[in-house]
Design a protein around this motif. Structure first.
Motif, PDB file in Angstrom:
ATOM      1  N   LEU A 208     -19.497  44.072 -22.493  1.00  0.00           N
ATOM      2  CA  LEU A 208     -20.354  44.070 -21.315  1.00  0.00           C
ATOM      3  C   LEU A 208     -20.388  45.481 -20.764  1.00  0.00           C
ATOM      4  O   LEU A 208     -19.351  46.147 -20.671  1.00  0.00           O
ATOM      5  CB  LEU A 208     -19.820  43.091 -20.268  1.00  0.00           C
ATOM      6  CG  LEU A 208     -20.631  42.921 -18.978  1.00  0.00           C
ATOM      7  CD1 LEU A 208     -20.504  41.497 -18.456  1.00  0.00           C
ATOM      8  CD2 LEU A 208     -20.222  43.905 -17.876  1.00  0.00           C
ATOM      9  N   ALA A 209     -21.581  45.957 -20.403  1.00  0.00           N
ATOM     10  CA  ALA A 209     -21.731  47.279 -19.813  1.00  0.00           C
ATOM     11  C   ALA A 209     -22.200  47.140 -18.370  1.00  0.00           C
ATOM     12  O   ALA A 209     -22.931  46.205 -18.025  1.00  0.00           O
ATOM     13  CB  ALA A 209     -22.728  48.116 -20.614  1.00  0.00           C
ATOM     14  N   ALA A 210     -21.760  48.062 -17.522  1.00  0.00           N
ATOM     15  CA  ALA A 210     -22.119  48.004 -16.105  1.00  0.00           C
ATOM     16  C   ALA A 210     -22.067  49.405 -15.520  1.00  0.00           C
ATOM     17  O   ALA A 210     -21.632  50.364 -16.176  1.00  0.00           O
ATOM     18  CB  ALA A 210     -21.170  47.068 -15.353  1.00  0.00           C
ATOM     19  N   LEU A 211     -22.502  49.532 -14.266  1.00  0.00           N
ATOM     20  CA  LEU A 211     -22.385  50.772 -13.514  1.00  0.00           C
ATOM     21  C   LEU A 211     -21.228  50.664 -12.526  1.00  0.00           C
ATOM     22  O   LEU A 211     -20.797  49.558 -12.169  1.00  0.00           O
ATOM     23  CB  LEU A 211     -23.676  51.069 -12.762  1.00  0.00           C
ATOM     24  CG  LEU A 211     -24.934  51.243 -13.613  1.00  0.00           C
ATOM     25  CD1 LEU A 211     -26.151  51.508 -12.724  1.00  0.00           C
ATOM     26  CD2 LEU A 211     -24.761  52.374 -14.618  1.00  0.00           C
ATOM     27  N   ALA A 212     -20.746  51.810 -12.060  1.00  0.00           N
ATOM     28  CA  ALA A 212     -19.588  51.798 -11.172  1.00  0.00           C
ATOM     29  C   ALA A 212     -19.935  51.298  -9.774  1.00  0.00           C
ATOM     30  O   ALA A 212     -19.156  50.576  -9.145  1.00  0.00           O
ATOM     31  CB  ALA A 212     -18.982  53.201 -11.089  1.00  0.00           C
ATOM     32  N   THR A 213     -21.094  51.697  -9.273  1.00  0.00           N
ATOM     33  CA  THR A 213     -21.481  51.358  -7.903  1.00  0.00           C
ATOM     34  C   THR A 213     -22.948  50.946  -7.878  1.00  0.00           C
ATOM     35  O   THR A 213     -23.651  51.004  -8.886  1.00  0.00           O
ATOM     36  CB  THR A 213     -21.279  52.562  -6.962  1.00  0.00           C
ATOM     37  OG1 THR A 213     -22.206  53.596  -7.320  1.00  0.00           O
ATOM     38  CG2 THR A 213     -19.848  53.105  -7.061  1.00  0.00           C
ATOM     39  N   VAL A 238     -15.122  45.684 -21.248  1.00  0.00           N
ATOM     40  CA  VAL A 238     -16.143  46.169 -20.323  1.00  0.00           C
ATOM     41  C   VAL A 238     -16.162  47.692 -20.342  1.00  0.00           C
ATOM     42  O   VAL A 238     -15.109  48.338 -20.282  1.00  0.00           O
ATOM     43  CB  VAL A 238     -15.877  45.678 -18.888  1.00  0.00           C
ATOM     44  CG1 VAL A 238     -16.942  46.224 -17.931  1.00  0.00           C
ATOM     45  CG2 VAL A 238     -15.833  44.158 -18.823  1.00  0.00           C
ATOM     46  N   SER A 239     -17.362  48.270 -20.403  1.00  0.00           N
ATOM     47  CA  SER A 239     -17.548  49.712 -20.282  1.00  0.00           C
ATOM     48  C   SER A 239     -18.377  49.983 -19.033  1.00  0.00           C
ATOM     49  O   SER A 239     -19.459  49.411 -18.866  1.00  0.00           O
ATOM     50  CB  SER A 239     -18.263  50.285 -21.510  1.00  0.00           C
ATOM     51  OG  SER A 239     -17.461  50.154 -22.665  1.00  0.00           O
ATOM     52  N   VAL A 240     -17.860  50.842 -18.159  1.00  0.00           N
ATOM     53  CA  VAL A 240     -18.507  51.121 -16.881  1.00  0.00           C
ATOM     54  C   VAL A 240     -18.942  52.583 -16.859  1.00  0.00           C
ATOM     55  O   VAL A 240     -18.111  53.491 -16.970  1.00  0.00           O
ATOM     56  CB  VAL A 240     -17.571  50.828 -15.693  1.00  0.00           C
ATOM     57  CG1 VAL A 240     -18.262  51.165 -14.374  1.00  0.00           C
ATOM     58  CG2 VAL A 240     -17.137  49.364 -15.708  1.00  0.00           C
TER      59      VAL A 240
END
Length: 468
Positions: A208-213, A238-240
């Motif tokens: 799963l990939a996401a942004l920090a904020t 997860v990679s942020v």
């Protein structure tokens, strides 16, 4: 095997005739082997034996019985490089903005401007070109941070490109920042896992990939308890991305309070974080992906890759390419950039004081580019070192080429002397993907037509949309 070896084509034919044989044996003989495994170190005049898709043995005088023997005298064998973060879908826009001023300029041009017009076929050809280029330059494992998943078909196309190239691919899926999309993410991850990632022993893995904020694209893409629960339920790492500065530092401390830090989480960039955030990262075993050229060239937060901060809390990071719209494509440049920047800062920091600078070494950056990259991608037990029992992901580099001879220090030659032209062979999972200096099974003319057609569509579509 050397580039000029007239038997090389014959060797490849022998290997391919037996490609379906799970007991196929390949023996690389007489090489300098940089294992990146502390238990094995660097061996000179040694052999490496592959059985099927796995490294079976390393040593001198290994049995040649039943093996296809490759004379690797004059070559250095290393693990394949591991890229921990690359936005592969953008590759048909390579170097379209080589002097980008800052993150905002990249975001508005690429993520807000070009990304919304991408079709599934554009996702496919961009990702395919990125993966083939990775293989050519010795990257055997690539994490594709695929943050343009507008429809299920966009995700399918990106994954299929990884399948078709034979790279050890990590598909890190995220919804797009801007523009219309099906809002199928993150719910579609369950389908992707079942359809493409059900096997336990395969080249592809899912994250799963996401942004920090929520600063760039709103709360839906920002990592937190809800997305962490999705990843946990599916058993995904997860990679942020976009982990920068004060706001990301606060987020890291919130994740610590919520129990969301740990080895299955990778923070990308980690530039300009506070000491408190770094303490939480180090104590939790959270992994870090550094993008040396991205931080320095685009000017992300402090513009200084956070290598000293990571090492100070016991984190040995992986390395990444990031965005080819502005940056280089290869791992050699990442290693050299980080090596030079850190050593410059170390000496500058103590200049005139009489203190000794704490400098990283060529071995350190090769470790980051191989074993630590594999650990960061959650694959340290599979790849990243030439260790018996691991999968046979390896490079054959020519040490007697014009730009490398004579071989005095193997690690120094790989890190400071070599480039893609010196890589005569790349094996992934025991299968040749580059041989005699050429990436295999690529119709370059057809690929070029695909890339140019996609590029022209992407560049023309925004103008057409604006006129309508």
């Amino acid at each position: 095997m050397t580039v000029s070896d007239h038997t090389s084509a014959d060797l490849l034919e022998q290997l391919r005739r037996r490609s379906a044989d799970p007991e196929r044996r390949i023996l690389f003989a007489g090489a300098t082997i940089v294992t990146m495994d502390p238990a094995h170190g660097i061996l000179h005049g040694a052999d490496l034996l592959i059985e099927g898709d796995t490294i079976a043995a390393i040593g001198r005088g290994l049995s040649r019985d039943g093996a296809v023997v490759v004379d690797a005298a004059g070559a250095v064998l290393t693990p394949g490089f591991v890229d921990t973060h690359r936005h592969a879908w953008q590759t048909q826009l390579r170097r379209i903005m080589p002097d980008v001023d800052d993150l905002g300029a990249y975001v508005m041009s690429t993520l807000a401007g070009y990304a919304p017009v991408y079709r599934p076929k554009d996702m496919y050809v961009g990702t395919k070109l990125a993966a083939l280029t990775a293989i050519d330059s010795g990257i055997t494992c690539m994490l594709d941070f695929s943050h343009n998943s507008r429809t299920p078909e966009h995700s399918d196309a990106a994954i299929q490109a990884l399948v078709d190239t034979g790279v050890r691919g990590v598909h890190a899926s995220m919804g797009p920042h801007f523009g219309p999309w099906d809002k199928q993410w993150p719910g579609d991850l369950a389908r992707l896992k079942e359809e493409y990632f059900a096997g336990q022993d395969q080249l592809l893995t899912l994250r799963l990939a996401a942004l920090a904020t929520d600063e760039i694209a709103g709360p839906a893409l920002a990592y937190g308890p809800e997305l962490a629960r999705v990843a946990q339920d599916l058993g995904l790492g997860v990679s942020v991305d976009a982990v920068f500065g004060a706001s990301s530092s606060r987020a890291v401390l919130e994740w610590e309070e919520d129990g969301l830090l740990g080895p299955e989480l990778t923070l990308v960039h980690a530039t300009g974080l506070t000491p408190e955030a770094w303490k939480a990262i180090g104590e939790s075993g959270t992994t870090i992906s550094l993008a040396p050229t991205s931080d320095a060239q685009i000017g992300l937060e402090t513009a200084v890759p956070a290598i000293d901060e990571a090492l100070a809390v016991g984190v040995r990071p992986g390395l990444s390419i990031d965005v080819e719209v502005a940056l280089v494509s290869d791992m050699f440049t990442q290693m050299r950039t980080l090596h030079a920047i850190q050593r410059m800062r170390a000496v500058n920091g103590v200049h005139g004081t009489g203190r000794q600078p704490a400098r990283i070494t060529t071995y350190d950056v090769l470790d980051f580019a191989t074993l630590q990259g594999a650990r960061t991608n959650g694959l340290a037990d599979v790849t990243g070192s030439l260790t018996p029992g691991k999968k046979a992901d390896l490079l054959v580099m020519q040490a007697e080429d014009l730009n490398n001879m004579p071989l005095n220090d193997a690690v120094g030659t790989v890190v400071l002397g070599s480039d893609a032209r010196n890589i005569s062979a790349v094996l992934i999972n025991g299968e040749p993907r580059k041989w005699n200096g050429q990436v295999l099974d690529v119709d370059l003319s057809a690929l070029r037509d695909e890339i140019h057609a996609s590029r022209e569509y992407v560049l023309g579509a925004p103008a057409a949309l604006n006129e309508s």
